[in-house]
Design an enzyme around this catalytic site. Sequence first.
Site, mmCIF file in Angstrom:
data_model
loop_
_atom_site.group_PDB
_atom_site.id
_atom_site.type_symbol
_atom_site.label_atom_id
_atom_site.label_comp_id
_atom_site.label_asym_id
_atom_site.label_seq_id
_atom_site.Cartn_x
_atom_site.Cartn_y
_atom_site.Cartn_z
ATOM 1 C CD1 TRP A 170 -1.796 -1.857 2.479
ATOM 2 C CD2 TRP A 170 -3.010 -1.670 0.693
ATOM 3 N NE1 TRP A 170 -3.416 -2.809 2.007
ATOM 4 C CE2 TRP A 170 -4.126 -2.525 1.255
ATOM 5 C CE3 TRP A 170 -3.401 -1.406 -1.046
ATOM 6 C CZ2 TRP A 170 -4.775 -2.873 0.006
ATOM 7 C CZ3 TRP A 170 -4.590 -1.559 -2.083
ATOM 8 C CH2 TRP A 170 -4.897 -2.372 -1.436
ATOM 9 C CG ASP B 226 6.344 -0.826 4.734
ATOM 10 O OD1 ASP B 226 7.074 -2.493 5.157
ATOM 11 O OD2 ASP B 226 5.659 -0.859 4.040
ATOM 12 C CG HIS C 132 6.279 -7.445 5.995
ATOM 13 N ND1 HIS C 132 5.763 -5.387 5.644
ATOM 14 C CD2 HIS C 132 6.979 -7.094 6.486
ATOM 15 C CE1 HIS C 132 6.456 -5.071 6.741
ATOM 16 N NE2 HIS C 132 7.901 -6.338 7.027
#
Length: 313
Positions: free
Chosen positions: A19, A63, A78
């Site tokens: 995203w 991240d 992830h």
Amino acid sequence: MRLSSLAFGAAAVSVADAWGGFGHITIGYLASSLINPNTTTLLQTLLHNTTDFYLAGVATWADSVRYTKWGRFTSGFHFIDAKDNPPHSCNVDIERDCKQTAGCVVTALANYTTRLMDESLSRSERAIAAKFVVHFVGDLHQPLHNEDVARGGNGIPVLFDGARLNLHHVWDTSIVEKLVGGGRGLRRKPYEMAKRWAEELVREIEGGKFSRDKEGWLKAANLSDPVGTALEWAREGNSYVCSTVLPDGVNSIVEQELGGEYYQKAAPVVEAQIAKAGYRLAAWLDMITASLHAQALTWTPEERQSPSPPGDL
Ligand SMILES: *[C@@H]1O[C@H](CO)[C@@H](O)[C@H](O)[C@H]1NC(C)=O
Ligand SMILES: *[C@@H]1O[C@H](CO)[C@@H](O)[C@H](O)[C@H]1NC(C)=O
Ligand SMILES: *[C@@H]1O[C@H](CO)[C@@H](O)[C@H](O)[C@H]1NC(C)=O
Ligand SMILES: *[C@@H]1O[C@H](CO)[C@@H](O)[C@H](O)[C@H]1NC(C)=O
């Protein structure tokens, strides 16, 4: 598509952040607008941040640590590489798809959910767990984080409004950016833009186009079975790989322009997945807080004064 007519000077982008940052930040805002006041108190205390940004501000932390020495062990957390066969069949099988040693997003969300609730852990360990929970609920809603094909689409070169990108990046970032608009402003002021988009999505959830769907969104949420919950969310995300990401297979989109008709079909899925992620994250954090009763809200004076958890590793 006439490939020769396009300038292909730029190196292919291979950003692996789900995203992009923008989607995660939006999910953080969305959750913080929807959660109940006890949950807000708990998390603001744990995260040492009493502003509206307390969740949005930590949404991309996972991240930022995955490529550091400290956080290398989390880099496999992830995603889950579903070895299914899109577009003919989509499915996620935890035995087959979750890596024994590296782990996957399903077991990682379960692990950090359990750690967030574990009152025997230090407060900074629990703050780390909270940040991972915020991030991994988001990752589970990006269809290509639940897919093995070409490294989750990272190995599929495509075009998006003329830019040469890979499919994973298009689903992380390009579709979201086009949907929200704002071009460079979005990259310069992601928090402001994300907050505005989150407010719009809250309206859609509370009284708009998602108001009737939202009950169903919590069907799988069961705090006594965090692996089962995460697996259901992963399966739902993965199902969009067959229906929307690769409806006609990989070859039909290689080097093709996805900013037109493909985008028109993908954008509503991306919007709904972001809305679901924020709504589910809020509910999940509420369930966690409720399970802790009142204890968690009454930190000892030392705990209140303990140093901030590692925020900028
Ligand atoms: C709270 O989080 C936001 C976003 O990360 C940050 O800008 C702000 O400085 C933080 N506030 C405190 C008191 O730490
Ligand atoms: C659970 O979290 C701990 C602490 O970060 C980590 O050492 C462990 O590998 C994690 N386990 C799984 C299955 O993700
Ligand atoms: C939630 O999970 C527990 C543990 O697996 C199970 O016993 C229970 O039936 C589940 N609840 C619902 C409503 O599915
Ligand atoms: C918030 O916590 C208080 C005190 O523990 C409790 O009485 C109340 O029911 C909680 N509210 C919600 C919405 O869970």
